[in-house]
Motif scaffolding. Structure first.
Motif, mmCIF file in Angstrom:
data_model
loop_
_atom_site.group_PDB
_atom_site.id
_atom_site.type_symbol
_atom_site.label_atom_id
_atom_site.label_comp_id
_atom_site.label_asym_id
_atom_site.label_seq_id
_atom_site.Cartn_x
_atom_site.Cartn_y
_atom_site.Cartn_z
ATOM 1 N N GLY A 217 -0.990 13.979 4.447
ATOM 2 C CA GLY A 217 -1.728 14.476 3.296
ATOM 3 C C GLY A 217 -3.105 15.027 3.609
ATOM 4 O O GLY A 217 -3.714 14.730 4.647
ATOM 5 N N ALA A 218 -3.601 15.842 2.689
ATOM 6 C CA ALA A 218 -4.942 16.413 2.804
ATOM 7 C C ALA A 218 -5.975 15.369 2.394
ATOM 8 O O ALA A 218 -5.733 14.560 1.502
ATOM 9 N N HIS A 219 -7.130 15.405 3.031
ATOM 10 C CA HIS A 219 -8.204 14.459 2.713
ATOM 11 C C HIS A 219 -9.056 14.935 1.542
ATOM 12 O O HIS A 219 -9.678 14.112 0.858
ATOM 13 N N VAL A 220 -9.091 16.253 1.323
ATOM 14 C CA VAL A 220 -9.891 16.822 0.236
ATOM 15 C C VAL A 220 -9.082 17.917 -0.449
ATOM 16 O O VAL A 220 -8.438 18.745 0.220
ATOM 17 N N TRP A 221 -9.100 17.901 -1.793
ATOM 18 C CA TRP A 221 -8.502 18.977 -2.573
ATOM 19 C C TRP A 221 -9.598 19.645 -3.395
ATOM 20 O O TRP A 221 -10.347 18.978 -4.090
ATOM 21 N N LEU A 222 -9.662 20.970 -3.286
ATOM 22 C CA LEU A 222 -10.666 21.755 -4.013
ATOM 23 C C LEU A 222 -9.964 22.682 -5.001
ATOM 24 O O LEU A 222 -9.090 23.473 -4.612
ATOM 25 N N HIS A 223 -10.315 22.555 -6.275
ATOM 26 C CA HIS A 223 -9.831 23.480 -7.298
ATOM 27 C C HIS A 223 -10.905 24.539 -7.502
ATOM 28 O O HIS A 223 -12.040 24.225 -7.883
ATOM 29 N N THR B 208 -15.801 12.920 4.891
ATOM 30 C CA THR B 208 -15.368 13.603 3.677
ATOM 31 C C THR B 208 -16.544 14.136 2.863
ATOM 32 O O THR B 208 -16.555 15.308 2.451
ATOM 33 N N SER B 209 -17.539 13.309 2.620
ATOM 34 C CA SER B 209 -18.676 13.735 1.789
ATOM 35 C C SER B 209 -19.411 14.913 2.412
ATOM 36 O O SER B 209 -19.791 15.870 1.718
ATOM 37 N N TYR B 210 -19.605 14.865 3.717
ATOM 38 C CA TYR B 210 -20.309 15.952 4.403
ATOM 39 C C TYR B 210 -19.520 17.258 4.289
ATOM 40 O O TYR B 210 -20.095 18.321 4.003
ATOM 41 N N VAL B 211 -18.203 17.188 4.504
ATOM 42 C CA VAL B 211 -17.382 18.401 4.450
ATOM 43 C C VAL B 211 -17.375 18.973 3.034
ATOM 44 O O VAL B 211 -17.423 20.203 2.846
ATOM 45 N N ASN C 77 0.837 -1.191 0.000
ATOM 46 C CA ASN C 77 0.000 0.000 0.000
ATOM 47 C C ASN C 77 0.877 1.248 0.000
ATOM 48 O O ASN C 77 0.931 1.978 0.997
ATOM 49 N N PRO C 78 1.633 1.473 -1.080
ATOM 50 C CA PRO C 78 2.512 2.645 -1.105
ATOM 51 C C PRO C 78 1.752 3.955 -0.977
ATOM 52 O O PRO C 78 2.296 4.927 -0.463
ATOM 53 N N TRP C 79 0.493 3.984 -1.453
ATOM 54 C CA TRP C 79 -0.265 5.227 -1.320
ATOM 55 C C TRP C 79 -0.446 5.585 0.156
ATOM 56 O O TRP C 79 -0.265 6.741 0.555
ATOM 57 N N GLN C 80 -0.823 4.609 0.969
ATOM 58 C CA GLN C 80 -1.035 4.883 2.391
ATOM 59 C C GLN C 80 0.267 5.324 3.052
ATOM 60 O O GLN C 80 0.276 6.189 3.929
ATOM 61 N N ARG C 81 1.369 4.728 2.605
ATOM 62 C CA ARG C 81 2.676 5.129 3.143
ATOM 63 C C ARG C 81 2.957 6.597 2.823
ATOM 64 O O ARG C 81 3.346 7.366 3.701
ATOM 65 N N VAL C 82 2.747 6.995 1.563
ATOM 66 C CA VAL C 82 2.992 8.375 1.164
ATOM 67 C C VAL C 82 2.031 9.321 1.888
ATOM 68 O O VAL C 82 2.430 10.390 2.366
ATOM 69 N N PHE C 83 0.762 8.915 2.002
ATOM 70 C CA PHE C 83 -0.229 9.763 2.659
ATOM 71 C C PHE C 83 0.146 9.994 4.121
ATOM 72 O O PHE C 83 0.027 11.107 4.645
ATOM 73 N N THR C 84 0.595 8.931 4.796
ATOM 74 C CA THR C 84 0.959 9.055 6.203
ATOM 75 C C THR C 84 2.216 9.894 6.367
ATOM 76 O O THR C 84 2.282 10.778 7.238
ATOM 77 N N GLN D 221 -10.285 9.076 -0.702
ATOM 78 C CA GLN D 221 -10.826 7.758 -1.075
ATOM 79 C C GLN D 221 -10.594 7.467 -2.552
ATOM 80 O O GLN D 221 -10.240 6.344 -2.925
ATOM 81 N N GLN D 222 -10.779 8.486 -3.397
ATOM 82 C CA GLN D 222 -10.565 8.290 -4.826
ATOM 83 C C GLN D 222 -9.101 7.964 -5.124
ATOM 84 O O GLN D 222 -8.796 7.036 -5.885
ATOM 85 N N ALA D 223 -8.189 8.712 -4.499
ATOM 86 C CA ALA D 223 -6.767 8.469 -4.733
ATOM 87 C C ALA D 223 -6.351 7.089 -4.236
ATOM 88 O O ALA D 223 -5.578 6.386 -4.888
ATOM 89 N N ARG D 224 -6.878 6.683 -3.095
ATOM 90 C CA ARG D 224 -6.519 5.373 -2.549
ATOM 91 C C ARG D 224 -7.043 4.253 -3.431
ATOM 92 O O ARG D 224 -6.343 3.266 -3.681
ATOM 93 N N ALA D 225 -8.269 4.393 -3.922
ATOM 94 C CA ALA D 225 -8.847 3.356 -4.777
ATOM 95 C C ALA D 225 -8.036 3.184 -6.056
ATOM 96 O O ALA D 225 -7.791 2.064 -6.504
#
Length: 381
Positions: free
Chosen positions: A56-62, A205-208, A45-52, A228-232
């Motif tokens: 990392g941010a849980h939500v990115w808004l453009h 996440t969805s509520y925020v 799970n390299p993504w979880q390693r990088v996130f930890t 969640q999208q990035a992890r999937a």
């Protein structure tokens, strides 16, 4: 019960070395399983390693440039913000390969969502046209630190000073632009801005996101990406690796089971005379089995607790990649469950194995030898 405890105490004093060996063996097996679990999570799970590691941010808004993103700090469930950073969509070229990218103006390396550097270094004001590429984008462009990127249709050149991992959605040709960090001066005409939200509860996440859309307005937000999208996406890329390592992990568990079974069986066979004496003085076969069962459970419990405590307290201090793996594993969601389940499963396995071994082979053998080996033809019970 008093006779059982007295015999167990006497046996412990007589065979201290064997007891210590069983405790250490159990501790070694449990510690190995815990470290293997940490390495498994680190590798699959390299993504979880990088996130930890990057926090990392849980939500990115453009959003557009006019959006007042400062209001998001007051939203319920938002722990911290990173940014906003000016962004510009463009195309870069290197060695005949092109890629759509998002230039993100970052005046300094962020404290939250801090991209781990893979090679090279972070942005330096002494190199105003320097950029840091997301590692997957760099592989697609066959680029490394020191190379130069060109912007097709312009005379601009960008110097790659470093490569970094990112927990955001990664570069996918034709679908997701690659991420390029640059100084704000290298983003002359930003088309928007991006802001990251670190949440107190990742499950909200969805509520925020809904609240953020309400506060800023739906027209102000152009794109939303979540953890969640990035992890999937990342887990889909590493599914085969997880299956291969999982197969090796299963083999390690089976090998550990055989090791425990052999150690316990050897010790029981070495105590056949003691079993015969116990039966001759009035212990029933069931009581004999319970004596050895309780002994081995006590040794296993002591060894398992010692291994779990040491792994939790000192595991992250192990030099090298193993220590890094334990440190990352301690920040993963399933860490506490694994820390409890693995030692408990080991103790349960030893108890089941001891009960089957003690009740199925050595005790009847001791019963057969008990009457023959005792003076005056001791009576079998």
């Amino acid at each position: 019960m008093r006779a059982t405890l007295r015999w167990a105490h006497s046996d412990l004093r007589t065979h201290r070395g064997e007891a210590l060996f069983l405790v250490l063996a159990t501790a070694g097996i449990v510690a190995s399983l815990l470290l293997a679990t940490a390495l498994f999570g680190y590798a699959t799970n390299p993504w979880q390693r990088v996130f930890t590691q990057s926090h990392g941010a849980h939500v990115w808004l453009h959003t557009d440039k006019a959006a007042d993103t400062g209001k998001l700090a007051d939203l319920a469930g938002v722990d911290s913000l990173t940014g906003p950073y000016p962004t510009a969509a463009t195309t870069v070229s290197s060695r005949g390969s092109r890629a759509a990218v998002e230039l993100r103006g970052t005046p300094e390396r962020p404290s939250a969502d801090r991209p781990p550097i893979v090679s090279g270094h972070w942005l330096d004001p002494s190199t105003p046209n320097g950029v840091v590429l997301e590692s997957r984008l760099a592989r697609a462009l066959l680029t490394e630190p020191g190379d130069t990127l060109t912007v097709p249709g312009t005379a601009r050149e960008l110097t790659v000073v470093g490569l970094a991992d990112s927990a955001e959605p990664r570069y996918r040709p034709g679908e997701q632009p690659g991420l390029v960090w640059a100084l704000p001066s290298a983003v002359p005409d930003p088309g928007g801005q991006v802001i990251g939200l670190r949440l107190t509860d990742p499950g909200d996440t969805s509520y925020v996101v809904q609240r953020a859309v309400t506060v800023l307005g739906s027209g102000a937000i152009g794109e939303v990406s979540t953890w969640q999208q990035a992890r999937a996406e990342a887990q889909g890329d590493n599914r085969l690796l997880g299956q291969v390592l999982g197969l090796f992990g299963l083999g390690a568990l089976v090998a550990a089971g055989f090791a425990v079974h052999g150690a316990i069986g050897t010790r029981i066979r070495g105590h056949l005379r003691d079993l015969s004496v116990l039966k001759a003085i009035g212990f029933t076969p069931g009581q004999v089995v319970r004596i050895f069962l309780l002994q081995h459970l006590a040794y296993a419990l002591l060894g398992a607790l010692a291994a779990a405590g040491l792994a939790e307290a000192l595991g992250s201090r192990i030099p090298g990649r193993l220590g890094d793996a334990v440190g990352v594993w301690q920040g993963l969601p399933g860490h506490t469950v694994a820390l409890l389940v693995i030692p408990a499963a080991a103790v349960l396995f030893i108890g089941i194995d001891r009960d089957q071994t003690g009740g199925g082979v050595p005790v009847p053998q001791a019963g057969r030898e008990g009457g023959e080996g005792l003076p005056h033809g001791g009576q079998r019970l």
